[in-house]
Design a protein around this motif. Sequence first.
Motif, PDB file in Angstrom:
ATOM      1  N   ALA A 112      -5.581  -3.982  -9.279  1.00 47.18           N
ATOM      2  CA  ALA A 112      -4.965  -2.931  -8.457  1.00 47.18           C
ATOM      3  C   ALA A 112      -6.002  -1.871  -8.103  1.00 47.18           C
ATOM      4  O   ALA A 112      -6.962  -1.643  -8.851  1.00 47.18           O
ATOM      5  CB  ALA A 112      -3.803  -2.294  -9.210  1.00 47.18           C
ATOM      6  N   GLN A 113      -5.806  -1.219  -6.970  1.00 42.32           N
ATOM      7  CA  GLN A 113      -6.671  -0.124  -6.531  1.00 42.32           C
ATOM      8  C   GLN A 113      -5.860   1.170  -6.611  1.00 42.32           C
ATOM      9  O   GLN A 113      -4.953   1.389  -5.803  1.00 42.32           O
ATOM     10  CB  GLN A 113      -7.138  -0.362  -5.093  1.00 42.32           C
ATOM     11  CG  GLN A 113      -7.901  -1.660  -4.883  1.00 42.32           C
ATOM     12  CD  GLN A 113      -9.323  -1.575  -5.384  1.00 42.32           C
ATOM     13  OE1 GLN A 113     -10.003  -0.571  -5.180  1.00 42.32           O
ATOM     14  NE2 GLN A 113      -9.792  -2.630  -6.021  1.00 42.32           N
ATOM     15  N   ALA A 125      -9.001  -3.551 -12.673  1.00 41.15           N
ATOM     16  CA  ALA A 125      -8.384  -2.589 -11.759  1.00 41.15           C
ATOM     17  C   ALA A 125      -9.338  -1.423 -11.511  1.00 41.15           C
ATOM     18  O   ALA A 125     -10.247  -1.155 -12.295  1.00 41.15           O
ATOM     19  CB  ALA A 125      -7.072  -2.065 -12.342  1.00 41.15           C
ATOM     20  N   VAL A 140      -2.024  -4.583  -5.220  1.00 39.10           N
ATOM     21  CA  VAL A 140      -1.362  -3.345  -4.806  1.00 39.10           C
ATOM     22  C   VAL A 140      -2.394  -2.218  -4.711  1.00 39.10           C
ATOM     23  O   VAL A 140      -3.343  -2.148  -5.490  1.00 39.10           O
ATOM     24  CB  VAL A 140      -0.228  -2.974  -5.783  1.00 39.10           C
ATOM     25  CG1 VAL A 140      -0.766  -2.575  -7.145  1.00 39.10           C
ATOM     26  CG2 VAL A 140       0.654  -1.871  -5.215  1.00 39.10           C
ATOM     27  N   THR A 141      -2.199  -1.336  -3.721  1.00 40.03           N
ATOM     28  CA  THR A 141      -3.092  -0.193  -3.508  1.00 40.03           C
ATOM     29  C   THR A 141      -2.281   1.093  -3.549  1.00 40.03           C
ATOM     30  O   THR A 141      -1.275   1.220  -2.843  1.00 40.03           O
ATOM     31  CB  THR A 141      -3.807  -0.296  -2.148  1.00 40.03           C
ATOM     32  OG1 THR A 141      -4.609  -1.484  -2.120  1.00 40.03           O
ATOM     33  CG2 THR A 141      -4.699   0.912  -1.913  1.00 40.03           C
ATOM     34  N   TYR A 143       3.141  -7.744  -8.695  1.00 41.33           N
ATOM     35  CA  TYR A 143       2.323  -6.833  -7.901  1.00 41.33           C
ATOM     36  C   TYR A 143       1.266  -7.635  -7.140  1.00 41.33           C
ATOM     37  O   TYR A 143       1.562  -8.235  -6.127  1.00 41.33           O
ATOM     38  CB  TYR A 143       1.724  -5.756  -8.799  1.00 41.33           C
ATOM     39  CG  TYR A 143       2.800  -5.019  -9.586  1.00 41.33           C
ATOM     40  CD1 TYR A 143       3.487  -3.953  -9.042  1.00 41.33           C
ATOM     41  CD2 TYR A 143       3.169  -5.445 -10.873  1.00 41.33           C
ATOM     42  CE1 TYR A 143       4.497  -3.307  -9.742  1.00 41.33           C
ATOM     43  CE2 TYR A 143       4.180  -4.804 -11.576  1.00 41.33           C
ATOM     44  CZ  TYR A 143       4.832  -3.738 -11.011  1.00 41.33           C
ATOM     45  OH  TYR A 143       5.839  -3.113 -11.698  1.00 41.33           O
ATOM     46  N   THR A 193       0.839  -1.202   0.000  1.00 40.12           N
ATOM     47  CA  THR A 193       0.000   0.000   0.000  1.00 40.12           C
ATOM     48  C   THR A 193       0.871   1.248   0.000  1.00 40.12           C
ATOM     49  O   THR A 193       1.773   1.392   0.838  1.00 40.12           O
ATOM     50  CB  THR A 193      -0.922   0.028   1.230  1.00 40.12           C
ATOM     51  OG1 THR A 193      -1.785  -1.120   1.202  1.00 40.12           O
ATOM     52  CG2 THR A 193      -1.776   1.291   1.232  1.00 40.12           C
ATOM     53  N   LEU A 198      -0.916  -5.276 -13.373  1.00 40.11           N
ATOM     54  CA  LEU A 198      -1.601  -4.553 -12.299  1.00 40.11           C
ATOM     55  C   LEU A 198      -3.075  -4.945 -12.227  1.00 40.11           C
ATOM     56  O   LEU A 198      -3.922  -4.145 -11.852  1.00 40.11           O
ATOM     57  CB  LEU A 198      -1.453  -3.045 -12.519  1.00 40.11           C
ATOM     58  CG  LEU A 198      -0.026  -2.502 -12.341  1.00 40.11           C
ATOM     59  CD1 LEU A 198       0.096  -1.109 -12.939  1.00 40.11           C
ATOM     60  CD2 LEU A 198       0.370  -2.495 -10.874  1.00 40.11           C
TER      61      LEU A 198
END
Length: 203
Positions: free
Chosen positions: A123-124, A143, A103-104, A100, A84, A120
């Motif tokens: 992902a956020q 994402a 992942v944030t 990854y 994060t 990704l």
Amino acid sequence: MVDDAHPLPDKDGEIRHVDFGGQALDGVRYEDVTFVRCDLSEVTTSGAFFSGCTFVDCRFNASTHTSTAFTGCTFRGGNFFDTTFTGCKLVGSTFLRCEYGLVTIAGGDWSFVTLAGADLRKAQITGVRMREADLTGAQMQEAVLQGVDLSGAALARVDLTGADLRGSDVGTLDPLSAHLARAVIDPAQAVVLAEAMGLVVVG
């Protein structure tokens, strides 16, 4: 200079095979240091500063970074599972052959970052400045990219299948090159993408 409680680089400017053991690296400063196969899993940073550093095969799993700078850094072969970043600055950094997963990234400045080909998925990414970032060929299926400033970003062949793009700048997104099936967009973005395809939008 680095706090005495944390490793110093050797005469070659390297820190090798160090297990940081989930330490709190608050306020540390490293410049032009190469980290080789270091374990930074579950590390927390706040107000830390890394400039021109290189991370080779380092693990960042489940680490948390707040208001930390990684400017002009290179990450090669790193693992960022469940990492994060909140309000961090990564201007000009490059990610190569990294993993990854969940992942944030919330807020901060990731302009001129190179993430070409990055996986990704899911992902956020919210409220981030990613001006002129290189996301060429990035895999960003499902994402969340909400409120992201992608002005001038390289988005050729990016896969945004099922992604949530609401509120993000899609001005450089070529709908004929990118994969956009089931992507979620807002009305303003719909107009931008339609015009990019040569359509005339009439209100």
